[in-house]
Design a protein around this motif. Structure first.
Motif, PDB file in Angstrom:
ATOM      1  N   SER A   2      19.473  35.158 -14.980  1.00 19.43           N
ATOM      2  CA  SER A   2      20.127  35.879 -13.896  1.00 19.43           C
ATOM      3  C   SER A   2      19.734  37.344 -13.930  1.00 19.43           C
ATOM      4  O   SER A   2      19.709  37.967 -14.989  1.00 19.43           O
ATOM      5  CB  SER A   2      21.649  35.755 -14.029  1.00 19.43           C
ATOM      6  OG  SER A   2      22.038  34.413 -13.818  1.00 19.43           O
ATOM      7  N   LYS A 248       7.934  37.513 -12.374  1.00 15.97           N
ATOM      8  CA  LYS A 248       8.145  36.074 -12.541  1.00 15.97           C
ATOM      9  C   LYS A 248       7.555  35.601 -13.866  1.00 15.97           C
ATOM     10  O   LYS A 248       8.158  34.789 -14.579  1.00 15.97           O
ATOM     11  CB  LYS A 248       7.530  35.312 -11.368  1.00 15.97           C
ATOM     12  CG  LYS A 248       8.320  35.453 -10.078  1.00 15.97           C
ATOM     13  CD  LYS A 248       7.924  34.421  -9.036  1.00 15.97           C
ATOM     14  CE  LYS A 248       8.879  34.445  -7.865  1.00 15.97           C
ATOM     15  NZ  LYS A 248       8.671  33.363  -6.908  1.00 15.97           N
ATOM     16  N   LEU A 344      11.002  33.510 -14.785  1.00 20.22           N
ATOM     17  CA  LEU A 344      11.884  33.414 -13.625  1.00 20.22           C
ATOM     18  C   LEU A 344      11.458  32.224 -12.777  1.00 20.22           C
ATOM     19  O   LEU A 344      10.282  31.884 -12.711  1.00 20.22           O
ATOM     20  CB  LEU A 344      11.823  34.698 -12.792  1.00 20.22           C
ATOM     21  CG  LEU A 344      12.449  35.956 -13.416  1.00 20.22           C
ATOM     22  CD1 LEU A 344      12.263  37.157 -12.501  1.00 20.22           C
ATOM     23  CD2 LEU A 344      13.926  35.754 -13.719  1.00 20.22           C
ATOM     24  N   ALA A 348      12.954  32.854  -7.347  1.00 18.22           N
ATOM     25  CA  ALA A 348      13.253  34.266  -7.592  1.00 18.22           C
ATOM     26  C   ALA A 348      12.457  35.137  -6.614  1.00 18.22           C
ATOM     27  O   ALA A 348      11.313  34.848  -6.283  1.00 18.22           O
ATOM     28  CB  ALA A 348      12.913  34.643  -9.028  1.00 18.22           C
ATOM     29  N   ASP A 421      18.905  35.430  -8.976  1.00 21.09           N
ATOM     30  CA  ASP A 421      17.556  35.714  -9.457  1.00 21.09           C
ATOM     31  C   ASP A 421      16.779  36.551  -8.446  1.00 21.09           C
ATOM     32  O   ASP A 421      15.794  36.113  -7.853  1.00 21.09           O
ATOM     33  CB  ASP A 421      16.806  34.401  -9.734  1.00 21.09           C
ATOM     34  CG  ASP A 421      17.337  33.693 -10.965  1.00 21.09           C
ATOM     35  OD1 ASP A 421      17.547  34.361 -11.993  1.00 21.09           O
ATOM     36  OD2 ASP A 421      17.569  32.475 -10.882  1.00 21.09           O
ATOM     37  N   TYR A 422      17.266  37.759  -8.229  1.00 16.44           N
ATOM     38  CA  TYR A 422      16.490  38.701  -7.426  1.00 16.44           C
ATOM     39  C   TYR A 422      16.443  40.037  -8.151  1.00 16.44           C
ATOM     40  O   TYR A 422      17.315  40.366  -8.945  1.00 16.44           O
ATOM     41  CB  TYR A 422      17.022  38.818  -6.000  1.00 16.44           C
ATOM     42  CG  TYR A 422      18.429  39.293  -5.799  1.00 16.44           C
ATOM     43  CD1 TYR A 422      18.694  40.604  -5.428  1.00 16.44           C
ATOM     44  CD2 TYR A 422      19.509  38.415  -5.926  1.00 16.44           C
ATOM     45  CE1 TYR A 422      19.986  41.037  -5.198  1.00 16.44           C
ATOM     46  CE2 TYR A 422      20.806  38.831  -5.692  1.00 16.44           C
ATOM     47  CZ  TYR A 422      21.035  40.142  -5.325  1.00 16.44           C
ATOM     48  OH  TYR A 422      22.324  40.580  -5.100  1.00 16.44           O
TER      49      TYR A 422
END
Length: 477
Positions: A2, A248, A344, A348, A421-422
């Motif tokens: 997260s 990522k 990630l 994401a 997930d940003y």
């Protein structure tokens, strides 16, 4: 894993100043140079408008004082200001004259006014020629917005302004812990395409890198440019995509390390690997003629089905509205996973509050400037903005009841799929020198046969130079 949004989006800045020298932050020779860029110094405004504070006027605005605003005329247009936010302010303060201005090159138009300490009250600092926001903060030219965020919401009972915002909004406009900038448009970034084109050809949006390159091969065989961006002024779209891939691969700390000028942050393996992968895309699939084009020229080619994927933020649909054929149906997909061991997930994304608005600390009416932002952050102000621009704001729940466009629908779906997930970064706003260099390095990598080693080495050098320069105030997150 997260991740919370802790970065910022876009775009181009300027360079520093005299007040920092007075505070002992700059060497004297640098101070003279910097003062010519952004103004500042010991002169403090003594004639700023101020009124009585009350339940309906919590910021103490002088209801008769003029208010001057400057809005960037770009992808979002300016109707949201003239048709929504200015009328909202005037409704509360009918005797106030609101002087509306627009510009496309904010630094060109406004830098002289900040230099002479005669700025407008509220500025939308955006576009490819925006002012150096970090320098303005360092110069004491930007109003601390703490009082605004602590004030009650204009139309959401029982909540302060900060209570109504998407988490991370205030932090994103903060410099060393103090909120100076309102990043108003909540922007999601990804690879944009025509849903109609995909439906017609039976193509599926790619999730993995192999699926991505396979689709680019199909586009190439069909005589289309599979992937494109405009080298003349949109290289930051592309370096954003490179760094999204790096995050990522290695996780969000890859970007945090770059923000914090950590040693070796740019030469870290995830960044190098991402640059290598995207450099190969540039060499094999891009049209070299796009190096000299403006963003709208390449975007028009996409509207004509000559380009398949275009990297951009969610302002794209509105920016191209007049050139988009019926049924084109903008859609967006996350940057594909780079490897099977990415830290990630594929869903994401880079998503962040962007589009900077700030109040001039040395303007004639900073309280009016903060109040104008409070009207922007009302639920009705946010809803009106989204209706006119097809872009989300940082005000939670402001799209309730709206019929939204294909591109915005796709953006919201992508954001929902991302969950927590940003991620984002902030170095591009903090350090103009790095932003300028990264644009040039990115164009070299993508259009001129540059390689990953040269890209990361070049960026590490400029980051090291910024870190060692005592005239540049450093920011951390």
């Amino acid at each position: 894993m997260s991740v919370t949004p802790d970065g910022t989006s876009d775009l181009t800045r300027r360079t520093l100043l005299r007040r920092a020298a007075a505070a002992g932050l700059l060497a004297t020779p640098a101070a003279g140079l910097l003062s010519a860029c952004v103004g500042g110094g010991e002169d403090e405004p003594t004639d700023q408008a101020e009124g009585e504070k009350s339940a309906t006027n919590p910021l103490g605005v002088d209801g008769k004082a003029p208010l001057e605003i400057y809005i960037f005329n770009g992808g979002l247009g300016t109707k949201y200001a003239t048709d929504v936010h200015v009328p909202s302010y005037k409704k509360s303060f009918p005797e106030a004259e609101v002087k509306f201005n627009q510009a496309e090159e904010m630094a060109t138009v406004l830098q002289p006014r900040f230099t002479s300490n005669e700025p407008p009250d509220m500025v939308n600092n955006a576009g490819s020629k925006l002012m150096d926001q970090g320098a303005l903060v360092q110069a004491g030219q930007v109003q601390d917005l703490t009082e605004l965020f602590d004030a009650p919401s204009l139309d959401i009972p029982g909540k302060t302004v900060k209570d109504t915002l998407v988490p991370g909004t205030i932090e994103q406009g903060s410099f060393n812990g103090k909120p100076y900038v309102l990043n108003y448009a909540f922007t999601v970034f990804g690879l944009w395409y025509s849903d109609k084109l995909f439906q017609t050809n039976g193509w599926a949006p790619p999730k993995t890198w192999s699926e991505f390159t396979a689709l680019l091969d199909k586009a190439k065989a069909a005589g289309k440019t599979g992937y494109a961006y405009a080298g003349a002024n949109a290289a930051y779209y592309q370096y954003l995509v490179i760094l999204t891939t790096a995050a990522k691969i290695g996780g969000p700390d890859v970007l945090k390390n770059i923000d914090n000028l950590e040693d070796g942050a740019w030469t870290a393996e995830p960044v190098k690997q991402a640059a290598q992968m995207w450099g190969e895309i540039g060499a094999k699939y891009m049209n070299k003629a796009h190096l000299g084009l403006q963003h709208t020229e390449v975007q028009l080619q996409q509207n004509q089905d000559k380009v398949v994927f275009y990297p951009s933020g969610s302002w794209l649909e509105n920016e191209q509205a007049k050139d988009t054929p019926a049924g084109f149906n903008y859609a967006v997909v996350p940057v594909p996973s780079a490897t099977s061991s990415d830290k990630l997930p594929q869903t994401a994304i880079y998503a962040a509050a962007g589009e900077m608005y700030f109040v001039a600390a040395k303007g004639k009416n900073p309280r009016g400037g903060m109040e104008y932002l409070r009207h922007m952050l009302s639920k009705e102000g946010a809803k009106g903005f989204t209706q006119l621009t097809k872009v989300l704001t940082v005000v939670q729940g402001a799209t309730e009841g709206l019929t939204i466009s294909p591109g915005l629908t796709s953006s919201e779906a992508m954001l929902k799929a991302a969950g927590s997930d940003y991620f984002a970064y902030r170095w591009d706003t903090w350090y103009k020198k790095m932003d300028d260099e990264c644009r040039a390095a990115t164009n070299e990598l993508m259009f001129n046969g540059g390689d990953a080693n040269k890209f990361v080495t070049r960026m590490q050098k400029v980051a090291d130079d910024v870190k060692k320069d005592p005239s540049i105030e450093k920011f951390k997150r």
